[in-house]
Design a protein around this motif. Structure first.
Motif, mmCIF file in Angstrom:
data_model
loop_
_atom_site.group_PDB
_atom_site.id
_atom_site.type_symbol
_atom_site.label_atom_id
_atom_site.label_comp_id
_atom_site.label_asym_id
_atom_site.label_seq_id
_atom_site.Cartn_x
_atom_site.Cartn_y
_atom_site.Cartn_z
ATOM 1 N N VAL A 59 0.853 -1.192 0.000
ATOM 2 C CA VAL A 59 0.000 0.000 0.000
ATOM 3 C C VAL A 59 0.884 1.235 0.000
ATOM 4 C CG1 VAL A 59 -1.754 1.319 1.267
ATOM 5 C CG2 VAL A 59 -1.811 -1.173 1.314
ATOM 6 N N ILE A 60 0.531 2.190 -0.831
ATOM 7 C CA ILE A 60 1.150 3.512 -0.800
ATOM 8 C C ILE A 60 0.069 4.476 -0.329
ATOM 9 C CG2 ILE A 60 2.148 5.395 -2.171
ATOM 10 C CD1 ILE A 60 4.046 3.057 -2.047
ATOM 11 N N VAL A 61 0.381 5.289 0.667
ATOM 12 C CA VAL A 61 -0.583 6.275 1.159
ATOM 13 C C VAL A 61 -0.124 7.653 0.704
ATOM 14 C CG1 VAL A 61 -1.709 7.270 3.171
ATOM 15 C CG2 VAL A 61 -1.173 4.821 3.130
ATOM 16 N N LEU A 62 -0.942 8.273 -0.121
ATOM 17 C CA LEU A 62 -0.631 9.601 -0.638
ATOM 18 C C LEU A 62 -0.689 10.637 0.481
ATOM 19 C CD1 LEU A 62 -2.827 9.330 -3.847
ATOM 20 C CD2 LEU A 62 -0.354 9.005 -3.671
ATOM 21 N N ARG A 63 0.143 11.648 0.369
ATOM 22 C CA ARG A 63 0.168 12.708 1.372
ATOM 23 C C ARG A 63 -0.927 13.747 1.143
ATOM 24 N NH1 ARG A 63 5.334 11.302 0.229
ATOM 25 N NH2 ARG A 63 5.622 12.843 -1.399
ATOM 26 N N THR A 64 -1.415 13.842 -0.086
ATOM 27 C CA THR A 64 -2.432 14.821 -0.422
ATOM 28 C C THR A 64 -3.777 14.130 -0.547
ATOM 29 O OG1 THR A 64 -0.788 16.085 -1.674
ATOM 30 C CG2 THR A 64 -3.101 16.591 -2.087
ATOM 31 N N THR A 65 -4.742 14.556 0.249
ATOM 32 C CA THR A 65 -6.113 14.055 0.162
ATOM 33 C C THR A 65 -7.051 15.228 0.380
ATOM 34 O OG1 THR A 65 -6.202 13.532 2.517
ATOM 35 C CG2 THR A 65 -5.522 11.764 1.045
ATOM 36 N N PRO A 66 -8.280 15.140 -0.082
ATOM 37 C CA PRO A 66 -8.887 14.052 -0.818
ATOM 38 C C PRO A 66 -8.416 14.018 -2.265
ATOM 39 C CG PRO A 66 -10.449 15.846 -0.571
ATOM 40 C CD PRO A 66 -9.221 16.236 0.189
ATOM 41 N N LEU A 90 -7.908 2.990 -5.450
ATOM 42 C CA LEU A 90 -7.637 4.222 -4.711
ATOM 43 C C LEU A 90 -8.760 4.495 -3.739
ATOM 44 C CD1 LEU A 90 -6.313 7.088 -4.276
ATOM 45 C CD2 LEU A 90 -7.761 7.844 -6.175
ATOM 46 N N ASP A 91 -8.422 4.723 -2.479
ATOM 47 C CA ASP A 91 -9.393 5.232 -1.517
ATOM 48 C C ASP A 91 -9.264 6.754 -1.553
ATOM 49 O OD1 ASP A 91 -10.583 6.336 0.808
ATOM 50 O OD2 ASP A 91 -10.396 4.428 1.858
ATOM 51 N N PRO A 92 -10.240 7.464 -2.104
ATOM 52 C CA PRO A 92 -10.098 8.909 -2.308
ATOM 53 C C PRO A 92 -10.011 9.722 -1.020
ATOM 54 C CG PRO A 92 -12.304 8.190 -2.907
ATOM 55 C CD PRO A 92 -11.522 6.961 -2.597
ATOM 56 N N ASP A 93 -10.566 9.201 0.068
ATOM 57 C CA ASP A 93 -10.550 9.951 1.328
ATOM 58 C C ASP A 93 -9.234 9.808 2.085
ATOM 59 O OD1 ASP A 93 -13.166 10.940 0.981
ATOM 60 O OD2 ASP A 93 -13.991 9.060 1.747
ATOM 61 N N THR A 94 -8.662 8.598 2.105
ATOM 62 C CA THR A 94 -7.424 8.374 2.853
ATOM 63 C C THR A 94 -6.186 8.439 1.970
ATOM 64 O OG1 THR A 94 -7.460 5.976 2.557
ATOM 65 C CG2 THR A 94 -8.630 6.880 4.492
ATOM 66 N N ALA A 96 -5.072 5.947 0.163
ATOM 67 C CA ALA A 96 -4.431 4.630 0.098
ATOM 68 C C ALA A 96 -4.579 4.058 -1.310
ATOM 69 C CB ALA A 96 -5.047 3.682 1.117
ATOM 70 N N VAL A 97 -3.445 3.620 -1.899
ATOM 71 C CA VAL A 97 -3.429 3.029 -3.240
ATOM 72 C C VAL A 97 -2.902 1.600 -3.112
ATOM 73 C CG1 VAL A 97 -2.537 3.209 -5.600
ATOM 74 C CG2 VAL A 97 -2.941 5.295 -4.253
ATOM 75 N N ARG A 98 -3.666 0.638 -3.680
ATOM 76 C CA ARG A 98 -3.285 -0.771 -3.660
ATOM 77 C C ARG A 98 -3.347 -1.325 -5.075
ATOM 78 N NH1 ARG A 98 -6.146 0.098 0.871
ATOM 79 N NH2 ARG A 98 -5.455 -0.824 2.807
ATOM 80 N N ARG A 99 -2.524 -2.307 -5.333
ATOM 81 C CA ARG A 99 -2.605 -3.033 -6.612
ATOM 82 C C ARG A 99 -3.749 -4.034 -6.520
ATOM 83 N NH1 ARG A 99 3.326 -4.923 -8.383
ATOM 84 N NH2 ARG A 99 1.949 -6.268 -9.610
#
Length: 188
Positions: A59-66, A90-94, A96-99
């Motif tokens: 999982v990669i968690v983006l620093r910029t949300t939403p 992609l979870d747009p709120d958190t 979180a990006v998963r394959r």
């Protein structure tokens, strides 16, 4: 990328002349950064972030949300692996990006996203009102009234306890208006 226009700020402050326009625009620009620190990007814009997944990460968690959408995931280094966005969740709120195939991200990667909030108008009316009130609060703390006190009186813009991360600069009523748009805990 201001959350309010100069005309809206002037109307909030009951200013009719243009003598303070340059200084007022600085306040407007500054308020946008404060609101987005609390709520994340409001108006849609492209953002690119670099993430290190050298050791392999599921999982990669983006620093910029939403996040409105994931545009691309490309390697920084030649020979790295690109990831088609159709194969990612992609979870747009958190952020979180998963394959979708359950694999791991590897290497130095650039994630390009469209960050912000969907909607018409792009700046929700409540966020615009909170921004106008914050400009008014900050403006009045710098403008003595003719009677020698701060313009606008004390109780109307008093900030009780300092707000963690915001100190005394943001009145509680502004934060209350922004509460529906606040970033989830642990996301910043």
């Amino acid at each position: 990328m201001a959350l309010l226009t100069l005309a809206e700020a002037k109307a909030q402050l009951n200013l009719t002349g243009d003598g303070d326009d340059v200084e007022l625009q600085d306040y407007i620009d500054s308020v946008t950064a404060v609101v987005e620190e609390y709520c994340g990007p409001i108006e849609p814009r492209a953002v690119t972030e670099r993430h290190d997944a050298e050791s392999g990460r599921s999982v990669i968690v983006l620093r910029t949300t939403p996040v409105l959408s994931l545009t691309s995931v490309t390697p920084v280094l030649t020979g790295g692996v690109s990831h088609p966005v159709a194969g990612l969740d992609l979870d747009p709120d958190t952020g979180a990006v998963r394959r979708l195939d359950g694999g791991r991200f590897r290497g130095l990667l650039l994630f390009t996203v469209q960050a912000g909030r969907a909607g018409v108008p792009p700046v929700p009316p409540t966020v615009n009102l909170a921004s106008r009130m914050l400009v008014q609060h900050l403006w009045r703390t710098q403008r003595p009234s003719r009677s020698g006190g701060l313009a606008g009186g004390g109780d109307d813009y008093t900030v009780g306890e300092p707000i963690p991360g915001f100190g005394y600069a943001v009145p509680n009523r502004v934060l209350e208006l922004l509460a529906p748009y606040r970033l989830p805990p642990g996301v910043a």
